[in-house]
Design an enzyme around this catalytic site. Structure first.
Site, PDB file in Angstrom:
ATOM      1  N   THR A   1      -1.937   2.705  14.400  1.00  0.00           N
ATOM      2  CA  THR A   1      -1.620   3.259  15.721  1.00  0.00           C
ATOM      3  C   THR A   1      -0.707   4.482  15.693  1.00  0.00           C
ATOM      4  OG1 THR A   1       0.245   1.719  16.005  1.00  0.00           O
ATOM      5  CG2 THR A   1      -1.921   1.005  16.814  1.00  0.00           C
ATOM      6  N   GLU A   2      -0.695   5.241  14.584  1.00  0.00           N
ATOM      7  CA  GLU A   2       0.080   6.480  14.601  1.00  0.00           C
ATOM      8  C   GLU A   2      -0.289   7.333  15.810  1.00  0.00           C
ATOM      9  OE1 GLU A   2      -0.399   5.761  10.067  1.00  0.00           O
ATOM     10  OE2 GLU A   2      -1.449   5.271  11.915  1.00  0.00           O
TER      11      GLU A   2
ATOM     12  N   ASP B   1       0.820  -1.209   0.000  1.00  0.00           N
ATOM     13  CA  ASP B   1       0.000   0.000   0.000  1.00  0.00           C
ATOM     14  C   ASP B   1       0.854   1.260   0.000  1.00  0.00           C
ATOM     15  OD1 ASP B   1       0.776  -0.782   2.655  1.00  0.00           O
ATOM     16  OD2 ASP B   1      -0.471   0.850   3.419  1.00  0.00           O
ATOM     17  N   GLU B   2       0.269   2.341  -0.515  1.00  0.00           N
ATOM     18  CA  GLU B   2       0.792   3.707  -0.392  1.00  0.00           C
ATOM     19  C   GLU B   2       2.270   3.814  -0.774  1.00  0.00           C
ATOM     20  OE1 GLU B   2      -2.143   5.518   3.042  1.00  0.00           O
ATOM     21  OE2 GLU B   2      -0.268   4.609   3.696  1.00  0.00           O
TER      22      GLU B   2
END
Length: 635
Positions: free
Chosen positions: A492-493, A353-354
């Protein structure tokens, strides 16, 4: 007169009979397939004999039952392989019940005994979870509860899951969670019949799993600088700030977690996020990067290193592995070899992803690869990488899975897709014949705020409980057999500790549990939330944090002609009254009650609201600066 007297007596007798037979609604989550309440109740004796088989899987069920019951009730519990008159019986069917399949169960509670039947031990375990929900809330406690009548209502239940894949994703990379905390998370999720824990083990902020053939991954990549505040906005750490924050799981830790989960009928899906989100790996082994100067990189501590403002994310620091570098595939083979040996589950998730590609665009090695392999776009470059990883994963006897970006540029032949950017990726993959797990942001992202941002840890989107509950995992246009199930994802940033992880997960996790377990077409929001509320005290007993956000109203505002605000309040939960003030005081039920959109006084600066049910305050006191509301109005 005599006839009237007889008539009155008859009416009273009927009313008394009706009152005696009225049964309180059961608060079972997820909602079982079929429930029939009967007469009477089961009383747990102080000395309990449990009849159950002695196979290892069944022994795990009885150990769980024994530990939880004895901890909270103080009962003396023994397990016997044959005890037909035992008050609790766990029975594996000699001939499989085709309705129940692998994880289903039948639970019978009568005044004399509790009987759980299933085809497999997993079904017995889920039957035990339902039985615990029938007992008083104190069964969730950590010490013997005094003065509790340990009863369960008589009931007949037939139950089985809609989907085989019922998961929660726990990001232990952005912030590290200890082995004990992961166990704590597992213990909470199994109460609601989840069977899959997706561990996001690597990212830009840390590499969390020991790879013995690549020791620098954890020697260098597992720690960063401790920062507190709004993740993603931190100042860059100075060279003298200690890089001691974080941690990793040794291979022995992983084996212990896998066994702990297995004993509770949970599989663990490992995720190694590549080729993007790989800064921790690049810091450990800079030669894996396409970009000169990667040897000067450091593990991210929450300072900005990506530009998310455009249509395509761009990296400020190159956090990708280089698809044109053969050493990358040697590296990945080592990683996947050890991960495959640690995790028995049949799938390995390799992210995808990303992936920012702006540094690839500048790389001569990538340009040469594109010429050699006839690749036209950067998406095809990533697809080339993903297909090679798929072969590595399959060579270890596992199935390859990735986020829906792996569709772009062309899917490998056997790749499974986890659809997160809405449902379209899942639709595309399923129509191409690929297995799909649904986990769309629109319904299943637990890091999103649960109510208005004035009450919650700030993030860029909101996902309320009723929206999560409305999720239907199977799109109408696809073959339902290819939708393996669904999961919710907790990134969980902005989650620094296990208490906040619990707060973000529950009660939305209960909605997800029902989305993936209960039959389609049985949803009722009011009924669901009335059951959820009955579980709040159970969380208190278990000392597990839960969010009260569903009681918070939503705020909307428009400008009046005189530039004052007209404010609309909407309650997610029905049957609540909302009281408000503009005078900087703290409202209760003697203040004005909201009944229609309200005009803010010209010079007011603050709106405060609180929700009540009857005479009881039930929501949080919410303070809304009017300047904040005004800033949200689109010009």
């Amino acid at each position: 007169m005599k006839k009237l007297s007889l008539l009155l007596c008859g009416c009273m007798a009927h009313l008394l009979s009706a009152a005696q037979t009225t049964k309180p609604a059961l608060a079972l989550i997820p909602q079982p397939v079929k429930v029939t309440q009967t007469t009477g109740e089961f009383v747990l004796p102080k000395t309990v004999v449990v009849e159950a088989g002695s196979s290892a899987d069944v022994a795990n069920v009885t150990a769980y039952l024994k530990r939880k019951l004895s901890t909270s009730t103080g009962a003396f519990i023994t397990v016997k392989s044959t005890a037909p008159t035992a008050p609790i019986r766990l029975i594996l069917n000699k001939t499989a019940d085709t309705v129940l399949k692998t994880e289903g169960y039948k639970l019978s509670v009568t005044p004399k005994k509790v009987v759980i039947r299933a085809n497999d031990a997993a079904g017995l375990f889920y039957g035990v979870q339902t039985f615990f929900q029938l007992l008083p809330k104190e069964v969730e406690g950590w010490e013997i509860a005094k003065g509790v009548k340990w009863t369960a209502p008589a009931v007949e239940i037939t139950d089985y899951p809609r989907f085989a894949w019922r998961g929660l994703m726990f990001d232990v990379a952005r912030h590290f969670f200890t082995k004990a905390e992961v166990k704590q998370y597992i213990d909470a999720m199994v109460k609601y019949k989840f069977n899959l824990l997706h561990l996001h083990l690597t990212d830009d902020e840390g590499w969390r799993v020991e790879i013995k053939s690549l020791p620098r991954l954890t020697e260098v990549g597992a720690h960063n600088v401790k920062k507190v505040g709004q993740f993603g906005t931190f100042t860059p750490p100075t060279p003298d700030e200690p890089r001691t924050y974080g941690g990793f799981y040794t291979q022995e830790d992983i084996k212990e977690l896998v066994q702990y989960a297995k004993d509770r009928f949970v599989d663990i899906l490992p995720e190694i996020d590549v080729p993007g989100h790989s800064l921790a790996a690049v810091v450990a082994y800079p030669e894996l990067s396409c970009t000169p100067g990667a040897d000067k990189y450091v593990v991210n501590s929450g300072e900005p290193f990506m530009d998310w403002s455009g249509p395509h994310n761009r990296a400020i620091v190159d956090n990708t592995l280089c698809p044109a570098n053969e050493a990358v595939y040697t590296f990945m083979d080592k990683v996947v070899t050890e991960v495959a040996q640690l995790f028995p589950f049949g799938y390995i998730h390799l992210g995808g992803d990303e992936c920012a590609k702006n540094f690839w665009e500048q790389s001569d090695a990538i340009k040469a690869l594109m010429t050699k392999e006839n690749l036209k776009t950067m998406s095809e470059v990533q697809a080339y990488f993903e297909k090679r990883l798929e072969k590595i994963v399959e060579s270890k006897g596992k199935k390859f899975m990735g986020w829906d970006e792996i569709i772009e540029g062309g899917l490998g032949p056997n790749a499974a897709v986890m659809s997160w950017r809405g449902i379209q990726g899942g639709i595309t993959a399923a129509k191409a014949g690929h297995e799909v797990v649904m986990s769309p942001t629109t319904f299943a992202y637990l890091d999103y705020m649960q109510s208005d941002r004035v009450n919650e840890t700030k993030i860029y989107a909101t996902l309320r409980l009723n929206k999560t509950y409305s999720w239907e995992p199977v799109p109408d246009s696809v073959d339902a057999r290819l939708i393996k199930g669904g999961q919710a994802n907790l990134w969980t940033e902005q989650v620094y500790n296990i208490r906040q992880a619990e707060y973000m997960t529950w009660p939305r996790g209960m909605a997800i549990a029902e989305d993936v377990w209960s039959p389609k077409g049985t949803k009722n929001w009011d009924g669901f939330f009335s059951r959820v509320e009955k579980h709040f005290p159970r969380f208190d007993e278990a000392e597990t944090k839960i969010a009260p956000s569903a009681y918070d109203p939503s705020f909307d505002a428009v400008l009046n002609p005189d530039s004052t605000l007209k404010i609309t309040l909407t309650n997610e939960v029905n049957g609540l009254d909302t009281y408000y003030s503009f005078d900087n005081s703290f409202p209760d039920r003697f203040y004005p009650k909201y009944t229609a959109p309200i005009d803010a006084p010209k010079d007011a600066t603050t709106l405060r609201v609180i929700t009540y049910r009857g005479k009881k305050p039930i929501g949080r006191m919410v303070t809304m600066p009017l300047a904040e509301l005004k800033s949200r109005i689109k010009k």
